[in-house]
Design a protein around this motif. Structure first.
Motif, mmCIF file in Angstrom:
data_model
loop_
_atom_site.group_PDB
_atom_site.id
_atom_site.type_symbol
_atom_site.label_atom_id
_atom_site.label_comp_id
_atom_site.label_asym_id
_atom_site.label_seq_id
_atom_site.Cartn_x
_atom_site.Cartn_y
_atom_site.Cartn_z
ATOM 1 N N SER A 1 26.488 39.308 34.824
ATOM 2 C CA SER A 1 27.860 38.808 34.662
ATOM 3 C C SER A 1 27.980 37.535 35.499
ATOM 4 C CB SER A 1 28.881 39.854 35.141
ATOM 5 O OG SER A 1 28.820 41.014 34.368
ATOM 6 N N GLU B 1 45.185 41.301 33.726
ATOM 7 C CA GLU B 1 44.236 41.723 34.747
ATOM 8 C C GLU B 1 43.897 43.193 34.506
ATOM 9 O OE1 GLU B 1 45.607 40.852 38.673
ATOM 10 O OE2 GLU B 1 45.263 38.701 38.456
ATOM 11 N N ALA C 1 31.788 36.474 34.024
ATOM 12 C CA ALA C 1 32.672 36.956 35.094
ATOM 13 C C ALA C 1 33.956 36.127 35.096
ATOM 14 C CB ALA C 1 31.972 36.873 36.441
ATOM 15 N N ARG D 1 37.970 35.238 35.276
ATOM 16 C CA ARG D 1 39.077 35.713 36.097
ATOM 17 C C ARG D 1 39.906 36.732 35.320
ATOM 18 N NH1 ARG D 1 44.237 32.239 38.492
ATOM 19 N NH2 ARG D 1 45.230 34.013 39.554
ATOM 20 N N GLU E 1 30.350 46.510 35.302
ATOM 21 C CA GLU E 1 30.617 45.563 36.381
ATOM 22 C C GLU E 1 32.110 45.522 36.683
ATOM 23 O OE1 GLU E 1 30.070 44.221 39.211
ATOM 24 O OE2 GLU E 1 28.262 43.204 38.453
ATOM 25 N N THR E 2 32.453 45.319 37.944
ATOM 26 C CA THR E 2 33.849 45.146 38.335
ATOM 27 C C THR E 2 34.414 43.921 37.632
ATOM 28 O OG1 THR E 2 33.375 46.112 40.501
ATOM 29 C CG2 THR E 2 35.394 44.805 40.302
ATOM 30 N N TYR E 3 35.629 44.043 37.101
ATOM 31 C CA TYR E 3 36.242 42.917 36.394
ATOM 32 C C TYR E 3 36.286 41.676 37.289
ATOM 33 C CZ TYR E 3 37.807 46.377 32.975
ATOM 34 O OH TYR E 3 37.848 47.366 32.013
ATOM 35 N N GLY E 4 35.805 40.549 36.744
ATOM 36 C CA GLY E 4 35.861 39.282 37.451
ATOM 37 C C GLY E 4 34.784 39.077 38.488
ATOM 38 N N LYS E 5 33.902 40.053 38.683
ATOM 39 C CA LYS E 5 32.876 39.951 39.726
ATOM 40 C C LYS E 5 31.585 39.376 39.166
ATOM 41 C CE LYS E 5 30.051 42.715 42.899
ATOM 42 N NZ LYS E 5 29.681 44.093 43.312
ATOM 43 N N THR E 6 31.003 38.418 39.882
ATOM 44 C CA THR E 6 29.686 37.892 39.537
ATOM 45 C C THR E 6 28.619 38.843 40.065
ATOM 46 O OG1 THR E 6 30.409 35.589 39.575
ATOM 47 C CG2 THR E 6 28.068 35.993 39.921
ATOM 48 N N GLY E 7 27.658 39.193 39.243
ATOM 49 C CA GLY E 7 26.601 40.079 39.711
ATOM 50 C C GLY E 7 25.783 40.648 38.580
#
Length: 262
Positions: free
Chosen positions: A7, A177, A210, A212, A231-237
């Motif tokens: 992401s 969100e 990822a 916002r 993956e957590t919403y909006g998180k890069t990883g």
């Protein structure tokens, strides 16, 4: 086999995209992932109106692919790299498959374009099955996996135990969100991911940017429709999960009777 789903942030340029590609491939390799998938049109970036995407020349795209091959070889990790690509007939949206030694094994084009994409890309015409470390897989790109389930069923009926799904859904400037994966009030995309796995009895792994304000999270779905990781919403990883090929029987896909619809 361990797989990883990336992401990344939306790339500011081709070089920025390659920076995040290398970083996330290294993160995946450190967790013993053997294959990692990136979002739709990652190089140079999906042509959303809110972003200024770097000009797509054939030379720039080839150099980016060459660099991605180096990254795969250096990290001993196979990469599914969605890109724009020039063919003899025009510009296509595709995903290159790069081996862990840096060899390009082939590519899958986006054959079912969203109506908004008709003036940008030309549709591809073929589907392919790939194999990495003994694991067969297919690739469907965004709109195909969400609205054309037969693309996933085709791969399952050809022996794929997993289908990878690079996509682009969201915005950095406006939107809801999201807080809970698969919530009934979320856009339908995550539930579509579950169905593509469940209705074919295979794994389904989907990669999004990822954003916002993402409309879906990157996720890995098991053959019973259960979300294994997201993956957590909006998180890069990257998210990493182990694939058990014995669970991906393709049972429901194999029971399909095409002769009933001829």
């Amino acid at each position: 086999m361990k797989i990883a789903i990336a992401s990344p942030p939306f790339p500011k340029s081709i070089s920025d995209g390659l920076y995040w590609l290398e970083k996330l491939v290294k993160d995946a390799a450190s967790q013993q992932a053997e294959l990692i998938c990136f979002p739709e049109s990652y190089i140079p970036g999906y042509p959303l109106l809110e972003f200024e995407v770097e000009e797509r020349s054939p030379e720039k795209l080839q150099l980016a692919l060459d660099k991605a091959c180096e990254i795969a070889a250096q990290n001993h990790t196979a990469i599914i790299l969605p890109m724009d690509w020039y063919t003899a007939n025009g510009l296509v949206n595709l995903a290159h498959v790069i081996s862990n030694t840096g060899e390009v094994l082939g590519y899958q084009t986006k054959n079912q374009l969203d109506p908004t994409e008709d003036n940008f890309w030309i549709p591809g015409t073929q589907r392919h099955i790939f194999e990495v470390n003994g694991v067969k897989f297919g690739i469907v790109i965004c709109h195909e996996g969400f609205r054309y389930p037969e693309t996933v069923r085709w791969a399952a009926r050809q022996g794929a135990i997993i289908v990878f799904h690079p996509h682009c859904a969201g915005s950095n400037i406006q939107g809801e969100e999201l807080t809970e994966w698969g919530n009934k009030d979320n856009p339908y995309y995550e539930r579509a991911m579950m169905m593509r796995a469940l209705e074919n009895t295979i794994y389904f792994a989907s990669s999004n940017y990822a954003f916002r304000f993402p409309e879906s999270a990157s996720a890995i779905i098991g053959p019973d429709g259960t979300c294994i990781a997201y993956e957590t919403y909006g998180k890069t990883g990257v998210i990493v999960a182990e694939i058990d090929h014995t669970l991906a029987t393709g049972l429901l896909a194999k029971r399909f009777k095409p002769e009933l619809y001829s």
